[in-house]
Structures are given as structure tokens and as C-alpha cells.
Design a protein around this motif. Structure first.
Motif, mmCIF file in Angstrom:
data_model
loop_
_atom_site.group_PDB
_atom_site.id
_atom_site.type_symbol
_atom_site.label_atom_id
_atom_site.label_comp_id
_atom_site.label_asym_id
_atom_site.label_seq_id
_atom_site.Cartn_x
_atom_site.Cartn_y
_atom_site.Cartn_z
ATOM 1 N N ARG A 70 0.780 -1.275 -0.003
ATOM 2 C CA ARG A 70 0.072 -0.130 0.078
ATOM 3 C C ARG A 70 0.916 1.378 -0.143
ATOM 4 O O ARG A 70 2.097 1.342 0.646
ATOM 5 C CB ARG A 70 -0.963 0.008 1.157
ATOM 6 N N ALA B 244 -3.019 5.149 1.669
ATOM 7 C CA ALA B 244 -3.576 3.677 1.951
ATOM 8 C C ALA B 244 -3.171 3.281 3.088
ATOM 9 O O ALA B 244 -4.267 2.670 4.220
ATOM 10 C CB ALA B 244 -3.502 2.665 0.956
ATOM 11 N N ALA B 245 -1.942 3.334 3.753
ATOM 12 C CA ALA B 245 -1.617 2.647 4.777
ATOM 13 C C ALA B 245 -2.268 3.654 6.271
ATOM 14 O O ALA B 245 -2.694 3.107 7.205
ATOM 15 C CB ALA B 245 -0.136 2.569 4.903
#
Length: 135
Positions: A59, A63-64
Motif C-alpha cells: 500500500r 492507503a496505509a
């Protein structure tokens, strides 16, 4: 009635320790129990934490941050960090008490251990909260 009056062998404890029923450290069993409880908590939480770490692979940063900012993940990570920091504090303290022989140095090392464990836990929880509530 004392041990001498009953015919049982006398222990190596002082009379005051016999009255209070305390060991030499006065807290050994509670530390032992707390360390086992934190180990059990970490053992139960390691699977969800490992799943979160695996979900982070591949990711990008946004997104993380989104995954780590979800409330369920934040609570799981916070619980894992609290259990880990308490487990670390107790374990290092036992090592210090067993292997550091000078009383002043032992006291200084235990104080440093407490501050370090608290600082690591606080910084980690702060990072999780910052991710959860946004920058």
C-alpha cells in the motif's frame, strides 16, 4: 504458635516476615502474574496485528494511513502496545533486580526503565491517535 512449638522445621525467614507472610521482594508474585497476563494478551493480539501488518504490504502512504486510522485497527494496536510496554517494563525490571548489585545503580536503572517504557508507550499511542484523528 510458632514453628518451634509445633515441631516443624523453622524457616529462614525473620519473625516480621513470618507475621506478614511476604517474600524478600514483597511483590514477586504480582509481577510474575502481571507478566503472564500481558504475555497472554500479546499472544491473543498477535494474530490480528500480524493481519494488519500483512494488509499494509504493497500500500502507499495514504492507503496505509487510512487503514491504520480505522477505529478497530487503532484499538487493536493500542492494546498490543500497552500490553507490550507493560511486559517489557516488568521483564527488564526483573533482570535489573537480579543482576544489578549496587543499590543506587539498581534504583537509577529501575527509574530509567520506568521512564523509558512509559515514553515508548506514550509515543506509540500518540502516533496511533494522530493517525486515527487525522493530522
Amino acid at each position: 504458635m510458632s514453628a518451634r512449638d509445633t515441631g516443624k522445621s523453622a524457616s529462614m525467614r525473620t519473625p516480621l516476615a513470618n507475621v506478614r507472610r511476604l517474600g524478600a521482594a514483597h511483590a514477586g508474585t504480582s509481577d510474575f502474574f502481571r507478566q503472564r497476563v500481558t504475555a497472554l494478551a500479546m499472544a491473543l493480539l498477535i494474530i490480528p496485528v500480524a493481519v494488519v501488518v500483512l494488509m499494509l504490504t504493497g500500500r502507499d502512504q495514504a492507503a496505509a494511513a487510512q487503514l491504520l486510522g480505522s477505529p478497530i485497527v487503532a484499538i487493536l494496536l493500542a492494546l498490543f502496545i500497552v500490553a507490550g510496554c507493560l511486559h517489557m517494563k516488568i521483564g527488564v525490571q526483573v533482570v535489573i533486580e537480579d543482576y544489578v548489585h549496587g543499590e543506587a545503580l539498581k534504583l537509577l536503572a529501575i527509574i530509567a526503565n520506568n521512564f523509558f517504557s512509559f515514553a515508548v508507550g506514550l509515543a506509540s499511542i500518540f502516533a496511533i491517535l494522530k493517525l486515527s484523528f487525522g493530522s
